[in-house]
Design a protein around this motif. Sequence first.
Motif, PDB file in Angstrom:
ATOM      1  N   HIS A  25     -27.186 -44.737   6.296  1.00 34.57           N
ATOM      2  CA  HIS A  25     -28.559 -44.623   6.800  1.00 34.57           C
ATOM      3  C   HIS A  25     -29.493 -44.051   5.746  1.00 34.57           C
ATOM      4  O   HIS A  25     -29.048 -43.495   4.743  1.00 34.57           O
ATOM      5  CB  HIS A  25     -28.622 -43.787   8.085  1.00 34.57           C
ATOM      6  CG  HIS A  25     -28.214 -42.345   7.953  1.00 34.57           C
ATOM      7  ND1 HIS A  25     -26.910 -41.916   8.071  1.00 34.57           N
ATOM      8  CD2 HIS A  25     -28.943 -41.220   7.748  1.00 34.57           C
ATOM      9  CE1 HIS A  25     -26.860 -40.602   7.933  1.00 34.57           C
ATOM     10  NE2 HIS A  25     -28.082 -40.129   7.728  1.00 34.57           N
ATOM     11  N   HIS A  79     -33.303 -38.534   2.447  1.00 34.51           N
ATOM     12  CA  HIS A  79     -31.962 -38.741   1.880  1.00 34.51           C
ATOM     13  C   HIS A  79     -31.482 -40.159   2.133  1.00 34.51           C
ATOM     14  O   HIS A  79     -31.965 -40.834   3.025  1.00 34.51           O
ATOM     15  CB  HIS A  79     -30.925 -37.738   2.409  1.00 34.51           C
ATOM     16  CG  HIS A  79     -30.672 -37.773   3.892  1.00 34.51           C
ATOM     17  ND1 HIS A  79     -31.436 -37.078   4.798  1.00 34.51           N
ATOM     18  CD2 HIS A  79     -29.716 -38.397   4.627  1.00 34.51           C
ATOM     19  CE1 HIS A  79     -30.963 -37.271   6.021  1.00 34.51           C
ATOM     20  NE2 HIS A  79     -29.931 -38.077   5.960  1.00 34.51           N
ATOM     21  N   THR A  91     -27.606 -41.986   2.678  1.00 34.49           N
ATOM     22  CA  THR A  91     -26.262 -41.555   3.052  1.00 34.49           C
ATOM     23  C   THR A  91     -25.243 -42.600   2.629  1.00 34.49           C
ATOM     24  O   THR A  91     -25.364 -43.774   3.014  1.00 34.49           O
ATOM     25  CB  THR A  91     -26.188 -41.306   4.565  1.00 34.49           C
ATOM     26  OG1 THR A  91     -27.128 -40.289   4.891  1.00 34.49           O
ATOM     27  CG2 THR A  91     -24.795 -40.876   5.002  1.00 34.49           C
ATOM     28  N   GLU A 123     -26.407 -37.579   1.326  1.00 31.81           N
ATOM     29  CA  GLU A 123     -25.446 -37.307   2.403  1.00 31.81           C
ATOM     30  C   GLU A 123     -24.281 -38.284   2.323  1.00 31.81           C
ATOM     31  O   GLU A 123     -24.398 -39.352   1.707  1.00 31.81           O
ATOM     32  CB  GLU A 123     -26.190 -37.466   3.749  1.00 31.81           C
ATOM     33  CG  GLU A 123     -25.378 -37.075   4.979  1.00 31.81           C
ATOM     34  CD  GLU A 123     -26.058 -37.516   6.281  1.00 31.81           C
ATOM     35  OE1 GLU A 123     -27.276 -37.315   6.449  1.00 31.81           O
ATOM     36  OE2 GLU A 123     -25.337 -38.086   7.120  1.00 31.81           O
TER      37      GLU A 123
HETATM   38 NI    NI Z   1     -28.575 -38.164   7.627  1.00 35.14          NI
END
Ligand code: NI
Length: 315
Positions: free
Chosen positions: A59, A196, A198, A268
């Motif tokens: 994501h 972020h 991931t 992440e």
């Molecule tokens: Ni996240």
Amino acid sequence: SCISQSEQGSHKTSIQGGEDFFRGVLESMQSVYLNRNPTAKAILDLVHSVDNNSLCYDHLAFRTFGVNGYGIDSMASFFLDYGYTQRDELRFPGKKLRALWFSPPDDSHAGTGSGINGPLPRIFISELLVDQMSPKTQEIIKKYTGSSGTGNKYAALASSLGLLTWEKPLYSEFQQLASESEYAAWTLVNGHALNHVTISTHRLKTHLRDINKLNQFIEENGFRLNSEGGVLKVSPDGLLQQSSTVADSVSFQFSDGLTESVPCSYIEFAERLVLPQYKNLPETEIKEFHRRDGFEVASADKIFESTSKEQLNRV
Ligand code: NI
Ligand code: OOG
């Protein structure tokens, strides 16, 4: 390389001709992110060097101010227009935040590349519940969203260009927000920038597909992981496991001329385990939709801390 559900051929993408444009926008958002966040760039390069061409994004995440049209919708509209579907709401009463996540359309190009050119990622967008902030903080947030005019209509554009749609704040205003909500302060100076990306660990091909091994590898290479509530965040069903780095800092010139270091973005890692009803499927037949989907509020609550002073100042 990355294989997705759409390769079964059951559905056609709903974005078709727009897909190249859409991916181009995501690529620009990513390039802003990589230029500002040396840790994220180094880790992506490092994982790539070990696990060539199977790097998929689970994501992408964004933060917003939930006021006057600047909330989740301002960023979500772009993804909805390109075929994403709104999924669950997550609430964080302690942090005065809420979030929604969005699942991608079936993507015809999936499997042809890695990262942004692999399977389309889920999207996680949160918003600050601005009306629950103190009058002083609300006034600052409304001053800047107000100075943006109709900037809320261009959240995705701002993100892909790496620009704020509002004026730069005073340092004292940043500090006022930080004293009440580190999320608010982050959003004031980072705006719609990618918070972020991931990495989907289970889609890696080497030993790094085990998130514990990946965490160890990241730390051995000298990077710090967010330790809030423990490095590994595990959902109650055990099937969603997440970890993240501590955010990089960037020097930011405030409108009063002061230049101070402010938190920027982090990276992440997420491992989604196979759902119990599919546990007997042979390894080679397991697709993304056989795995745990969605997000977990208790884990997310701790991942938000990746940009906190407490994590950044940890030794
Ligand atoms: Ni996240
Ligand atoms: C989002 C934190 C939550 C997740 O995957 O649960 C999250 C943020 O820091 O804005 O990323």
